[in-house]
Design a protein around this motif. Structure first.
Motif, PDB file in Angstrom:
ATOM      1  N   LYS A  32       0.836  -1.200   0.000  1.00  0.00           N
ATOM      2  CA  LYS A  32       0.000   0.000   0.000  1.00  0.00           C
ATOM      3  C   LYS A  32       0.874   1.254   0.000  1.00  0.00           C
ATOM      4  N   GLY A  33       1.970   1.217   0.774  1.00  0.00           N
ATOM      5  CA  GLY A  33       2.880   2.365   0.817  1.00  0.00           C
ATOM      6  C   GLY A  33       3.467   2.676  -0.545  1.00  0.00           C
ATOM      7  N   LYS A  34       3.824   1.645  -1.290  1.00  0.00           N
ATOM      8  CA  LYS A  34       4.369   1.834  -2.635  1.00  0.00           C
ATOM      9  C   LYS A  34       3.323   2.454  -3.556  1.00  0.00           C
ATOM     10  N   GLU A  35       2.084   2.009  -3.416  1.00  0.00           N
ATOM     11  CA  GLU A  35       0.995   2.576  -4.221  1.00  0.00           C
ATOM     12  C   GLU A  35       0.829   4.070  -3.929  1.00  0.00           C
ATOM     13  N   TYR A  36       0.862   4.436  -2.629  1.00  0.00           N
ATOM     14  CA  TYR A  36       0.724   5.851  -2.261  1.00  0.00           C
ATOM     15  C   TYR A  36       1.881   6.677  -2.828  1.00  0.00           C
ATOM     16  N   ALA A  37       3.102   6.122  -2.787  1.00  0.00           N
ATOM     17  CA  ALA A  37       4.256   6.837  -3.324  1.00  0.00           C
ATOM     18  C   ALA A  37       4.084   7.091  -4.821  1.00  0.00           C
ATOM     19  N   GLU A  38       3.653   6.088  -5.537  1.00  0.00           N
ATOM     20  CA  GLU A  38       3.456   6.237  -6.984  1.00  0.00           C
ATOM     21  C   GLU A  38       2.386   7.272  -7.280  1.00  0.00           C
ATOM     22  N   ARG A  39       1.323   7.282  -6.484  1.00  0.00           N
ATOM     23  CA  ARG A  39       0.249   8.263  -6.688  1.00  0.00           C
ATOM     24  C   ARG A  39       0.725   9.683  -6.373  1.00  0.00           C
ATOM     25  N   PHE A  40       1.563   9.842  -5.330  1.00  0.00           N
ATOM     26  CA  PHE A  40       2.125  11.160  -5.018  1.00  0.00           C
ATOM     27  C   PHE A  40       2.957  11.668  -6.181  1.00  0.00           C
ATOM     28  N   PHE A  41       3.825  10.824  -6.720  1.00  0.00           N
ATOM     29  CA  PHE A  41       4.706  11.261  -7.808  1.00  0.00           C
ATOM     30  C   PHE A  41       3.948  11.487  -9.113  1.00  0.00           C
ATOM     31  N   ARG A  42       2.745  10.956  -9.197  1.00  0.00           N
ATOM     32  CA  ARG A  42       1.880  11.274 -10.350  1.00  0.00           C
ATOM     33  C   ARG A  42       1.133  12.590 -10.132  1.00  0.00           C
ATOM     34  N   GLY A  43       1.265  13.165  -8.928  1.00  0.00           N
ATOM     35  CA  GLY A  43       0.636  14.453  -8.641  1.00  0.00           C
ATOM     36  C   GLY A  43      -0.797  14.361  -8.167  1.00  0.00           C
ATOM     37  N   GLU A  44      -1.207  13.183  -7.650  1.00  0.00           N
ATOM     38  CA  GLU A  44      -2.599  13.005  -7.239  1.00  0.00           C
ATOM     39  C   GLU A  44      -2.920  13.708  -5.924  1.00  0.00           C
ATOM     40  N   PHE A  45      -1.893  13.903  -5.070  1.00  0.00           N
ATOM     41  CA  PHE A  45      -2.118  14.623  -3.813  1.00  0.00           C
ATOM     42  C   PHE A  45      -0.810  15.243  -3.338  1.00  0.00           C
ATOM     43  N   ASP A  46      -0.915  16.139  -2.339  1.00  0.00           N
ATOM     44  CA  ASP A  46       0.278  16.849  -1.877  1.00  0.00           C
ATOM     45  C   ASP A  46       1.049  16.008  -0.852  1.00  0.00           C
ATOM     46  N   TYR A  47       2.200  16.541  -0.428  1.00  0.00           N
ATOM     47  CA  TYR A  47       3.092  15.777   0.447  1.00  0.00           C
ATOM     48  C   TYR A  47       2.447  15.494   1.807  1.00  0.00           C
ATOM     49  N   ALA A  48       1.768  16.490   2.365  1.00  0.00           N
ATOM     50  CA  ALA A  48       1.147  16.309   3.681  1.00  0.00           C
ATOM     51  C   ALA A  48       0.120  15.179   3.645  1.00  0.00           C
ATOM     52  N   THR A  49      -0.648  15.114   2.556  1.00  0.00           N
ATOM     53  CA  THR A  49      -1.641  14.040   2.398  1.00  0.00           C
ATOM     54  C   THR A  49      -0.941  12.695   2.289  1.00  0.00           C
ATOM     55  N   TRP A  50       0.129  12.654   1.504  1.00  0.00           N
ATOM     56  CA  TRP A  50       0.898  11.422   1.330  1.00  0.00           C
ATOM     57  C   TRP A  50       1.433  10.929   2.680  1.00  0.00           C
ATOM     58  N   ALA A  51       1.995  11.850   3.459  1.00  0.00           N
ATOM     59  CA  ALA A  51       2.565  11.482   4.758  1.00  0.00           C
ATOM     60  C   ALA A  51       1.490  10.882   5.672  1.00  0.00           C
ATOM     61  N   GLU A  52       0.303  11.480   5.681  1.00  0.00           N
ATOM     62  CA  GLU A  52      -0.753  10.973   6.557  1.00  0.00           C
ATOM     63  C   GLU A  52      -1.319   9.646   6.052  1.00  0.00           C
ATOM     64  N   LEU A  53      -1.398   9.484   4.741  1.00  0.00           N
ATOM     65  CA  LEU A  53      -1.834   8.194   4.199  1.00  0.00           C
ATOM     66  C   LEU A  53      -0.863   7.096   4.627  1.00  0.00           C
ATOM     67  N   ASP A  54       0.436   7.404   4.526  1.00  0.00           N
ATOM     68  CA  ASP A  54       1.456   6.443   4.958  1.00  0.00           C
ATOM     69  C   ASP A  54       1.293   6.118   6.449  1.00  0.00           C
ATOM     70  N   ALA A  55       1.243   7.159   7.272  1.00  0.00           N
ATOM     71  CA  ALA A  55       1.188   6.962   8.722  1.00  0.00           C
ATOM     72  C   ALA A  55      -0.098   6.262   9.154  1.00  0.00           C
ATOM     73  N   SER A  56      -1.163   6.456   8.384  1.00  0.00           N
ATOM     74  CA  SER A  56      -2.438   5.816   8.739  1.00  0.00           C
ATOM     75  C   SER A  56      -2.335   4.292   8.672  1.00  0.00           C
ATOM     76  N   LEU A  57      -1.393   3.811   7.871  1.00  0.00           N
ATOM     77  CA  LEU A  57      -1.190   2.362   7.753  1.00  0.00           C
ATOM     78  C   LEU A  57      -0.555   1.778   9.024  1.00  0.00           C
ATOM     79  N   TRP A  58       0.013   2.647   9.853  1.00  0.00           N
ATOM     80  CA  TRP A  58       0.673   2.197  11.093  1.00  0.00           C
ATOM     81  C   TRP A  58      -0.147   2.553  12.329  1.00  0.00           C
ATOM     82  N   LYS A  59      -1.366   3.006  12.137  1.00  0.00           N
ATOM     83  CA  LYS A  59      -2.197   3.445  13.254  1.00  0.00           C
ATOM     84  C   LYS A  59      -2.302   2.338  14.297  1.00  0.00           C
ATOM     85  N   GLY A  60      -2.070   2.722  15.559  1.00  0.00           N
ATOM     86  CA  GLY A  60      -2.142   1.760  16.650  1.00  0.00           C
ATOM     87  C   GLY A  60      -0.806   1.128  17.013  1.00  0.00           C
ATOM     88  N   ARG A  61       0.190   1.299  16.139  1.00  0.00           N
ATOM     89  CA  ARG A  61       1.526   0.768  16.458  1.00  0.00           C
ATOM     90  C   ARG A  61       2.110   1.542  17.645  1.00  0.00           C
TER      91      ARG A  61
END
Length: 208
Positions: A32-61
């Protein structure tokens, strides 16, 4: 007169290449993290959104799980000698990382850096990842951070050292840039294979 040097962290001072990627692989969320990275580099969302999407995958850790990784990251050879040399020569030292503060803060404290900038995971009262991030360092603003330090300190010399595309913004602000084992397309005023060569280049610049 004071001098200023800014370092990227991962791939420059330590063996870790990316906090984000390594935690994804550690926690089994890389697909999922790789998918988010590819979408960021395609310009689908900004860096702050990308960072939170990534961190959301670790929620509860737990914070301990994150720090177990951060404390396991090893230095590249020659770091301590380089930092001792810089302090003797009156440099203020900044670490400006697009990675995570849990690692950057540890390294900054151990090496006695003067400034540390990185992205901060937000933890709840129980010390668990909330999925929120304070995105202090994005893919474009390393240069802005270095410029603020230059304006504050008014150094006689500013050097930037890094290896990645997000370090180019620092290179443009610095008086001298050193690319260490750079990614393809990343160029500095000087090229170094390791931190020993970085030290030799700086000594040469200082006329030593």
């Amino acid at each position: 007169m004071v001098k200023l040097i800014a370092f990227d962290l991962e791939g420059t001072l330590v063996k870790s290449k990316s906090s984000w990627v390594e935690l994804h692989k550690r926690f089994g969320t890389w697909d999922k993290g790789k998918e988010y990275a590819e979408r960021f580099f395609r310009g689908e969302f900004d860096y702050a959104t990308w960072a939170e999407l990534d961190a959301s995958l670790w929620k509860g850790r737990k914070r301990e799980e994150i720090m177990e990784w951060a404390n396991s990251v090893e230095y590249l050879e020659g770091v301590e000698e380089l930092f001792a040399f810089l302090r003797v020569n009156n440099f203020k030292i900044a670490i400006i990382s697009g990675g995570l503060l849990c690692l950057a803060k540890r390294i900054g404290e151990e090496l006695k850096a003067d400034y540390v900038f990185a992205n901060e995971l937000v933890f709840d009262e129980e010390g668990r990842v909330t999925g929120k991030v304070l995105p202090w360092v994005d893919f474009r603003n390393k240069g802005d951070i270095l410029l603020e330090l230059k304006e504050k300190l008014k150094p006689e010399l500013t050097i930037a050292v890094g290896d990645g595309h997000n370090d180019i913004a620092m290179f443009k602000v610095a008086d001298v840039s050193i690319a260490i084992n750079p990614h393809e397309g990343v160029e500095g005023d000087y090229l170094a294979k390791n931190l020993k060569e970085v030290k030799e280049i700086i000594a040469k610049i200082l006329g030593q």
